[in-house]
Scaffold this motif. Sequence first.
Motif, PDB file in Angstrom:
ATOM      1  N   SER A   1       7.345  10.676  -6.205  1.00  0.00           N
ATOM      2  CA  SER A   1       6.614  10.281  -7.419  1.00  0.00           C
ATOM      3  C   SER A   1       7.475  10.468  -8.661  1.00  0.00           C
ATOM      4  CB  SER A   1       5.328  11.099  -7.530  1.00  0.00           C
ATOM      5  OG  SER A   1       5.629  12.470  -7.672  1.00  0.00           O
ATOM      6  N   ILE A   2       8.731  10.077  -8.584  1.00  0.00           N
ATOM      7  CA  ILE A   2       9.641  10.251  -9.719  1.00  0.00           C
ATOM      8  C   ILE A   2       9.228   9.385 -10.905  1.00  0.00           C
ATOM      9  CG2 ILE A   2      12.001   9.848 -10.513  1.00  0.00           C
ATOM     10  CD1 ILE A   2      12.925  10.743  -7.733  1.00  0.00           C
ATOM     11  N   ASP A   3       8.875   8.131 -10.652  1.00  0.00           N
ATOM     12  CA  ASP A   3       8.516   7.210 -11.727  1.00  0.00           C
ATOM     13  C   ASP A   3       7.133   7.479 -12.307  1.00  0.00           C
ATOM     14  OD1 ASP A   3      10.928   5.974 -11.278  1.00  0.00           O
ATOM     15  OD2 ASP A   3      10.077   4.436  -9.984  1.00  0.00           O
ATOM     16  N   GLN A   4       6.220   7.951 -11.465  1.00  0.00           N
ATOM     17  CA  GLN A   4       4.833   8.111 -11.885  1.00  0.00           C
ATOM     18  C   GLN A   4       4.207   9.259 -11.099  1.00  0.00           C
ATOM     19  OE1 GLN A   4       2.638   4.435 -11.760  1.00  0.00           O
ATOM     20  NE2 GLN A   4       0.729   5.457 -11.398  1.00  0.00           N
TER      21      GLN A   4
END
Length: 52
Positions: free
Chosen positions: A9-12
């Motif tokens: 979940s790096i982006d979100q």
Amino acid sequence: MRTNIGFTSIDQEYQTIMVTSTGPGEGKSTTIANLAIVFAQQGCKVLLVDTD
């Protein structure tokens, strides 16, 4: 497990995580309770609903 969730979940950030299995007694409640504790210790808001 928490680290793997963090890397996916790096982006979100995730808002919902569901743990399931094919049968009773496989550790769902223990797993999600421990995961909730770890996220809460990091300062995340946690609501755990166990409907097993």
